[in-house]
Motif scaffolding. Sequence first.
Motif, PDB file in Angstrom:
ATOM      1  N   ARG A 142      -4.701   0.409  -3.702  1.00 44.23           N
ATOM      2  CA  ARG A 142      -3.891   0.089  -1.619  1.00 44.23           C
ATOM      3  C   ARG A 142      -3.527   1.755  -1.933  1.00 44.23           C
ATOM      4  NH1 ARG A 142      -1.238  -4.120  -0.622  1.00 44.23           N
ATOM      5  NH2 ARG A 142      -1.186  -3.829   1.300  1.00 44.23           N
ATOM      6  N   LYS A 162      -8.041   4.979  -1.512  1.00 43.90           N
ATOM      7  CA  LYS A 162      -9.162   3.968  -1.415  1.00 43.90           C
ATOM      8  C   LYS A 162      -9.383   4.517  -0.080  1.00 43.90           C
ATOM      9  CE  LYS A 162      -9.350   1.687  -4.841  1.00 43.90           C
ATOM     10  NZ  LYS A 162     -10.463   2.190  -5.194  1.00 43.90           N
ATOM     11  N   GLY A 177       0.603  -1.175   0.235  1.00 42.95           N
ATOM     12  CA  GLY A 177      -0.347   0.454   0.044  1.00 42.95           C
ATOM     13  C   GLY A 177       0.871   1.069  -0.171  1.00 42.95           C
ATOM     14  N   LEU A 213      -5.916   0.298   4.695  1.00 49.56           N
ATOM     15  CA  LEU A 213      -5.351   0.034   2.777  1.00 49.56           C
ATOM     16  C   LEU A 213      -4.373  -1.601   3.145  1.00 49.56           C
ATOM     17  CD1 LEU A 213      -3.320   3.282   2.276  1.00 49.56           C
ATOM     18  CD2 LEU A 213      -4.607   2.693   1.545  1.00 49.56           C
TER      19      LEU A 213
END
Length: 268
Positions: free
Chosen positions: A115, A139, A43, A252
């Motif tokens: 992510r 996100k 992420g 994430l």
Amino acid sequence: DPHEREISVLNGTRVALLNFAVTPSMRADGLLVTPPPGKAKAGAIVWVHSSGVFQQLPDAMLLAQAGAVSLLINPIGPNWGQPAETWRGPMIDAVVSIRRGVDLLLQRSDVDPQRLGFAGHSYGAMMGIDAVASDRRFKAAVFEVGLAGMSVHLRTAPIPFAADIRKRLGPQLDSALSLIEPLDAIHYVGSLPSIALLFQSAHLDPGVTDAQAQTLFDAASEPKTLKWYDTAHDIVDIAAISDRARFLSTHLGLKRIDPILKAKIGVR
């Protein structure tokens, strides 16, 4: 067009100075923090702090232990001492720099494009709201000590920075603020995508009232959470740092952050 220079490797986490193109005529400075290489893609988080990249470096180093790649961007902003006609362009460049930061991260083979997170502080939060509302690749997002917009801040804040601008502009204040009012976060916060949003606000902030922070949060799209801290404008309360880390690690898909936090403060 990133230019990168490593400055530190600490327990496998690499920190590099970074400079990259935002527009054909504008470049941004920043820091790139990368965790030790793993088997899976990571992420990633874009950070923008009103006082510069080093303010959020501890957050980025903490989340690197959970597997996150972080890009910390020095905020592009106006020279508020210059004529008001010059203010709007740099603010737009600040928004674009966040989107170019995402472009840069997605060029990396170790970053998972599904992510991506954002964390912005003050001016970085307000410009970040504009960016996240305009760019659907994020996100999750954290907005620290934001309010309706820079035009509101310059008009109302009792701190010397804003008071000096009001005094200097005098009767020209309204026309000056009208040039940047369309960029105010309040116009974009209700159009944020349906992603997890964390707002962090401070009861002791000398430049942002509780009511202003609440107004911004109330106008935001869902799902959202607001947390308050007994701190001033810099949200460095230990609970705030922990809340940011938990929020970003959860949304994430990073490693569990609580064991890392406990080890950090020496709690078994």
